[in-house]
Design an enzyme around this catalytic site. Structure first.
Site, PDB file in Angstrom:
ATOM      1  N   GLU A   1       1.604   2.855 -12.629  1.00 41.35           N
ATOM      2  CA  GLU A   1       0.241   3.340 -12.398  1.00 41.35           C
ATOM      3  C   GLU A   1      -0.023   4.727 -12.963  1.00 41.35           C
ATOM      4  O   GLU A   1      -1.171   5.118 -13.162  1.00 41.35           O
ATOM      5  CB  GLU A   1      -0.077   3.345 -10.899  1.00 41.35           C
ATOM      6  CG  GLU A   1       0.662   4.398 -10.107  1.00 41.35           C
ATOM      7  CD  GLU A   1       0.278   4.383  -8.631  1.00 41.35           C
ATOM      8  OE1 GLU A   1      -0.210   5.414  -8.150  1.00 41.35           O
ATOM      9  OE2 GLU A   1       0.463   3.345  -7.964  1.00 41.35           O
TER      10      GLU A   1
ATOM     11  N   THR B   1       0.840  -1.206   0.000  1.00 41.75           N
ATOM     12  CA  THR B   1       0.000   0.000   0.000  1.00 41.75           C
ATOM     13  C   THR B   1       0.871   1.251   0.000  1.00 41.75           C
ATOM     14  O   THR B   1       0.387   2.340   0.316  1.00 41.75           O
ATOM     15  CB  THR B   1      -0.926   0.024   1.233  1.00 41.75           C
ATOM     16  OG1 THR B   1      -0.136  -0.119   2.418  1.00 41.75           O
ATOM     17  CG2 THR B   1      -1.966  -1.076   1.178  1.00 41.75           C
TER      18      THR B   1
ATOM     19  N   ARG C   1       4.314   2.326  -2.362  1.00 39.51           N
ATOM     20  CA  ARG C   1       4.679   2.848  -3.671  1.00 39.51           C
ATOM     21  C   ARG C   1       4.880   1.683  -4.629  1.00 39.51           C
ATOM     22  O   ARG C   1       5.515   0.687  -4.285  1.00 39.51           O
ATOM     23  CB  ARG C   1       5.959   3.697  -3.592  1.00 39.51           C
ATOM     24  CG  ARG C   1       5.780   5.013  -2.856  1.00 39.51           C
ATOM     25  CD  ARG C   1       4.872   5.976  -3.614  1.00 39.51           C
ATOM     26  NE  ARG C   1       4.668   7.241  -2.903  1.00 39.51           N
ATOM     27  CZ  ARG C   1       3.649   7.484  -2.100  1.00 39.51           C
ATOM     28  NH1 ARG C   1       2.736   6.543  -1.869  1.00 39.51           N
ATOM     29  NH2 ARG C   1       3.524   8.661  -1.507  1.00 39.51           N
TER      30      ARG C   1
END
Length: 347
Positions: free
Chosen positions: A265, A234, A236
């Site tokens: 992302e 949760t 990087r």
């Protein structure tokens, strides 16, 4: 004072406007841009004194130089991480740079635990199955967390909050963090990273992305993990080598993976691509596994966190305007505030 907010969503506008009206009515005029800050969009900040950015905005040397040339003097990160900004260049140019180091560690910690339980007990699959009238339990067998060993990589605010929750579950806790942390010792013990990986039934990452932590989860370290363990990230996306994870899933070395972040992302997260063809073959392959759970970087996403982000960000801007010392500054009196003697592995 004019502030340009990039990568702005409706919820950003709601909380920033509300905070501005209530606490800083005369501080600034805000312009919201839904798109990210990049070399293609930086020119739109030319009439601004400050910019406010998020995790996937780009602040490399060319962007920073253009911002400075256009009169921008303050950069406000509405997040804890700062891997997307070249701090050395920002220092050289004389920017004021500040982040929000802790806006809701409990929110992220709680979400990490939710990912573990969802992945472990397959509740996401059960939800879909029963909606079709199928109440069969085949394929849903999980494991009791009580008594299991959970490894925490990084015991800053978030890692510590996570450890407190899992301690309440009755888990044995081990942690790796070169900074140490006296408070964590109330809940578990510190070990070397290799020992943590070998012992843990669940490994949860709570560290920032630096050159020293990039791809800390790679082929070698995945091979050192306890066979069948769960991996949760949760923090990087760049902490995890996704191709290595896919190989570990295929071999059965990993029992499951839950990711709220992904190393590529930037081109996908926080936007709706449901009507498009996604060309990221690595992500698409990853999501074919039944024991993989991927979310869109939402661990922080609570009412309390958004309110805190807006409040601290505008407070940082007020410090800049009034020339006060800012406790959240990453560049202070011409010097970087980021530790250089050892790689930070905490949030």
């Amino acid at each position: 004072m004019k502030l340009a907010v990039f990568s702005a969503k409706s919820y950003d506008k709601h909380y920033f406007d509300a905070t501005l009206r209530k606490h800083h009515p005369a501080l600034c005029e805000i312009t919201y841009h839904s798109f990210a800050l990049s070399s293609e969009t930086v020119s739109l900040a030319q009439d601004s004194d400050a910019v406010c950015v998020f995790v996937n905005d780009q602040l490399d040397a060319p962007v920073l130089e253009t911002l400075y040339a256009n009169g921008v003097r303050a950069i406000l990160l509405r997040c804890a991480g700062f891997n997307n900004i070249n701090l050395q260049v920002a220092e050289d140019l004389g920017f004021f740079v500040a982040n929000v180091p802790s806006y809701s560690p409990e929110a992220v910690a709680e979400f990490a635990v939710a990912l573990i339980q969802t992945l472990n007990r397959k509740t996401h699959r059960a939800f879909n199955r029963v909606r079709e009238g199928n109440f069969n339990l085949e394929g849903f067998l999980g494991r009791t967390l009580y008594g299991k060993t959970v490894g925490v990589v990084g015991v800053g605010r978030i890692g510590l909050a996570f450890a407190k929750i899992l301690h309440g579950f009755g888990c044995k806790l081990v942690a790796y963090d070169p900074f140490g942390g006296e408070e964590f010792k109330k809940y578990g013990e510190f070990v070397e990273l290799g020992d943590l990986l070998a012992q843990s039934d669940v490994v949860s990452l709570h560290c920032p992305l630096t050159e020293g932590t990039r791809h800390v989860i790679n082929d070698e370290n995945l091979g050192r993990m306890k066979k069948g363990a769960l991996l949760v990230n949760t923090s990087r996306g760049g902490l995890v080598n996704t191709k290595a994870v896919i190989n570990a899933l295929k071999s059965g070395q990993l029992g499951g993976v839950a990711l709220d972040v992904y190393e590529e992302e930037g081109a996908l997260f926080y936007n709706d691509h449901s009507g498009e063809i996604i060309h990221d073959d690595v992500l698409m392959r990853l999501m074919t596994f039944p024991n993989v759970l991927v979310c869109g970087h939402q661990a922080f996403f609570t009412e309390e966190a958004l309110s805190e982000i807006a409040g601290v960000t505008l407070g940082n801007l007020e410090d800049f305007v009034l020339k006060r010392t800012c406790k959240n500054s990453l560049v202070r009196e011409g010097h970087l505030v980021v530790p250089t003697d050892k790689e930070p592995v905490r949030l």
